[in-house]
Design a protein around this motif. Structure first.
Motif, short mmCIF file in Angstrom:
data_model
loop_
_atom_site.label_atom_id
_atom_site.label_comp_id
_atom_site.label_asym_id
_atom_site.label_seq_id
_atom_site.Cartn_x
_atom_site.Cartn_y
_atom_site.Cartn_z
N ALA A 104 -33.62 -7.62 40.76
CA ALA A 104 -34.88 -7.74 40.71
C ALA A 104 -35.53 -8.13 39.19
N TYR A 105 -34.92 -7.14 38.14
CA TYR A 105 -35.45 -7.21 36.95
C TYR A 105 -34.78 -7.95 36.19
N TYR A 162 -33.26 -5.95 49.47
CA TYR A 162 -33.63 -4.87 48.49
C TYR A 162 -34.13 -3.76 49.24
N ALA A 184 -38.58 -2.55 43.80
CA ALA A 184 -38.51 -2.57 42.43
C ALA A 184 -39.22 -1.67 41.90
N ASP A 190 -36.87 -10.89 49.24
CA ASP A 190 -35.47 -10.40 49.75
C ASP A 190 -35.23 -9.41 50.56
N THR A 213 -30.94 -3.19 43.13
CA THR A 213 -32.43 -3.67 42.95
C THR A 213 -32.64 -3.85 41.54
N ALA A 265 -41.05 -8.44 38.74
CA ALA A 265 -39.92 -8.07 39.29
C ALA A 265 -40.33 -7.31 40.78
N GLU A 289 -40.97 -10.12 43.40
CA GLU A 289 -39.65 -10.86 43.69
C GLU A 289 -38.83 -9.94 44.73
N SER A 290 -39.09 -8.73 44.50
CA SER A 290 -38.23 -7.64 45.14
C SER A 290 -38.67 -7.58 46.68
N THR A 291 -39.89 -8.07 46.96
CA THR A 291 -40.48 -7.96 48.64
C THR A 291 -39.82 -9.12 49.04
#
Length: 340
Positions: A262-263, A327, A198, A324, A259, A317, A320-322
């Motif tokens: 994530a935001y 992403y 992200a 899943d 991506t 953000a 969290e992106s790490t």
């Protein structure tokens, strides 16, 4: 014993049979591919592809206070040159307080204070962390001198050390103001150079988001503490920063593709949504209520809070992106497919 010629297949018939077999195989594979469900992006033994950042709340707080220190130093330099003593005082002391908070938060997150000192032993232009350390080191002393001149007791102002300090305050404040834009934006570069999807995918938009956020919070801070007759530059900086932050945040969501989820989902979305609401309300109050002290205080407080929530939302953000793998996997596949 020779093979019976009746059992031997003619060469042309054998080729036709091979063609029919290959055609049948392709059709069968096509039917099988249509029956395969969409792939789920899973990692080895269910573990994430990337480890989530180990940083705590101190890091997004550091991102916020660093931007606040940069913006208020610019306001202080402008106020000094245009004869606005109350705005100058609020800008200098506010910048120094925010800078001290930034250093504390950074050192506390590093765990060992000497690690910051060790960063000064080398200078690596290719390392955002090294460049950021030197930027802060260039910014801090000048602002310290300017803030000390504002806090000098009245009894010492006429002494020789007091006069020297007051004479050095303007050039020291101006030197820090020159470095201030780099202080406001380098943290965005620092985040975007990590492997966190992200942040890395948003490398083109994050500097605008962070710079606009820094300007909005700094202008809002001064609007809340300075009388309206001297707060004109603070209102202009706040309006510019709030508009920049709102536009850059929307551009970020539109251009990141997958991506951007994530935001726009989860806790990051809630934090950034409240940031958007507070920043928009603060911008409206800045534009319409510039003659009212109460409206200025309310608008400045909203901008200050909205800027802080923006930094925490961006940080969330990234975390969290790490978690899943999609992403990480999908952008990599798209980049590989786009190569000639």
């Amino acid at each position: 014993m020779s093979e019976d010629p009746l059992l031997r297949e003619p060469r042309s018939d054998a080729r036709a049979t091979d063609r029919r077999a290959r055609t049948f195989g392709r059709k069968r594979r096509s039917r099988e591919e249509l029956m395969v469900p969409p792939a789920e992006f899973r990692s080895y033994y269910g573990r994430p592809v990337l480890k989530p950042p180990v940083w705590e709340w101190k890091v997004p707080a550091y991102l916020f206070t660093g931007g606040l220190a940069a913006g208020t130093s610019l306001l202080a330099a402008g106020a000094d040159l245009t004869g606005r003593p109350r705005l100058r005082r609020v800008g200098r002391t506010g910048s120094m307080a925010a800078l001290l908070a930034s250093v504390y938060l950074l050192v506390a997150d590093l765990g060992r204070p000497e690690r910051f000192h060790h960063m000064l032993r080398v200078a690596k232009p290719t390392s955002p962390m090294s460049v950021g350390t030197w930027i802060l080191s260039a910014f801090g002393p000048g602002m310290g001198v300017a803030a000390a001149a504002e806090l000098l007791p009245a009894g010492l102002r006429r002494s020789l050390p007091g006069r020297l300090l007051r004479a050095a305050a303007r050039p020291a404040g101006l030197s820090s103001a020159v470095v201030a834009p780099a202080v406001a934006s380098y943290t965005a570069v620092l985040l975007s150079q990590t492997a966190v999807p992200a942040w890395h995918e948003a490398h083109a938009q994050l500097p605008f988001v962070f710079t606009g956020s820094a300007a909005a919070s700094s202008g809002g801070f001064a609007m809340a503490l300075v009388p309206v007759e001297e707060a004109g530059p603070a209102r202009a900086l706040a309006a510019f920063g709030a508009a920049t932050e709102l536009v850059a945040a929307k551009v970020l969501e539109k251009r990141l593709g997958l991506t951007a989820e994530a935001y726009t989902t989860g806790r990051a979305h809630r934090l950034r949504k409240w940031s958007e609401r507070l920043t928009a309300a603060g911008l409206l109050g800045t534009l319409l209520g510039h003659r009212s002290r109460a409206v200025s205080v309310a608008a400045g407080t909203a901008l200050f809070a909205g800027s802080a929530l923006q930094r925490f939302g961006v940080f969330e953000a990234g975390v969290e992106s790490t978690k899943d793998p999609k992403y990480v996997v999908v952008p990599q596949r798209r980049r590989a497919a786009s190569r000639p």
